[in-house]
Design an enzyme around this catalytic site. Sequence first.
Site, PDB file in Angstrom:
ATOM      1  N   CYS A 132       0.837  -1.208   0.000  1.00 11.60           N
ATOM      2  CA  CYS A 132       0.000   0.000   0.000  1.00 11.60           C
ATOM      3  C   CYS A 132       0.868   1.254   0.000  1.00 11.60           C
ATOM      4  O   CYS A 132       1.387   1.652   1.041  1.00 11.60           O
ATOM      5  CB  CYS A 132      -0.931  -0.027   1.216  1.00 11.60           C
ATOM      6  N   CYS A 135      -0.361   4.077   2.179  1.00 18.12           N
ATOM      7  CA  CYS A 135      -0.145   3.886   3.623  1.00 18.12           C
ATOM      8  C   CYS A 135       1.319   4.103   3.993  1.00 18.12           C
ATOM      9  O   CYS A 135       1.620   4.698   5.019  1.00 18.12           O
ATOM     10  CB  CYS A 135      -0.531   2.467   4.047  1.00 18.12           C
ATOM     11  N   ASP A 136       2.248   3.592   3.183  1.00 15.25           N
ATOM     12  CA  ASP A 136       3.656   3.522   3.594  1.00 15.25           C
ATOM     13  C   ASP A 136       4.592   4.458   2.838  1.00 15.25           C
ATOM     14  O   ASP A 136       5.770   4.566   3.183  1.00 15.25           O
ATOM     15  CB  ASP A 136       4.168   2.081   3.433  1.00 15.25           C
TER      16      ASP A 136
END
Length: 301
Positions: A132, A135-136
Amino acid sequence: MDTKYDVIIVGGGPAGLSAAVYCRRALLRTLVIEKDYMGLGMIAAADRVENYPGVPSVQGYDLAMTMHRQAETLGAEFLEARVTEMETSDMGFLLKCRQHAPLSARCVIYAAGASYRRLEVPGIEQMGVSYCATCDGAFYQGQEVAVIGGGDAAFNDALYLSGIASKVYLIHRSDTFRANAAAQQRLAGRSNIECIRNAVVTRILGDARAEGLTYEQDGAEHRLMVKGIFSAIGRVPDTGIIRHREILDKDGYIRAGEDCITAIPGFFAAGDVRTKRLRQAVTAAADGANAAASAELFLRR
Ligand SMILES: Cc1cc2nc3c(=O)[nH]c(=O)nc-3n(C[C@H](O)[C@H](O)[C@H](O)COP(=O)(O)OP(=O)(O)OC[C@H]3O[C@@H](n4cnc5c(N)ncnc54)[C@H](O)[C@@H]3O)c2cc1C
């Protein structure tokens, strides 16, 4: 079977939430079961959504949250639980959930989507391999990263990361990309994205934390040292709990037409989990509406 709900919807993504809106507008007693805390489906991971009609540009999370609130306001109930088993009887459906008592309904709208496919190479389990980018991605500010894949998700990730990382390598095993033309055009305009084609990733390098990868290209092995690795090589439908495997196609998606009716009476499939050509938020939402209409018809009969 004493059923509290007319319809239980499995999955709280665009398909499930749209189904909930339509079910409630038809005054059906409706429960949405979603396994992830604050789960809103895949679209919540999209950095920016620019192809949902009526909303020119929006963060995926905001779009999903708006859908969720709309369903909630209309009276849909929500439960955070993972459905682990589904039993069918003439009376309806019994859904078993992890850490929750079984729930019953006369109909089920199955909108569980599809999960990220795991790249099966040595070292893939190390820290620093992500599924992701939204997300990261922030962890790799000013650093070099690699994205593996050649479809919409890989392009989405590469474009997003190019605004954070100093350089993005997009590694694809084939010569041609599957991503939509608009994404390919946008990517061509980013000077810090380099495409490595006809390259098969063979190993993730590092000791507990990923430090790079190796890939094979034209019969030779190459090494690419990067700080972050983002895998975006496709998805697998979340149909593991379906016992009636005969309703699935060869790739594991549930066979159903536009009306979302499956071979099991009272069981409807909506969204990315259904056999279809285009898996997008808008097609998932359309499925949700159709599944709810089919469920309503089924119940009224
Ligand atoms: C990075 C990224 C960017 C994208 N960008 C766009 C875009 O710009 N425009 C666009 O239209 N589409 C985009 N998409 C695609 C879009 O997100 C999907 O097509 C859409 O979310 C599908 O909706 P769905 O409801 O069918 O499934 P999902 O959104 O996948 O929702 C399914 C839900 O079911 C839950 N679930 C699964 N199994 C269970 C279980 N056993 N019990 C309980 N809950 C369960 C999951 O946790 C999940 O929340 C993007 C996807 C990704 C990954």
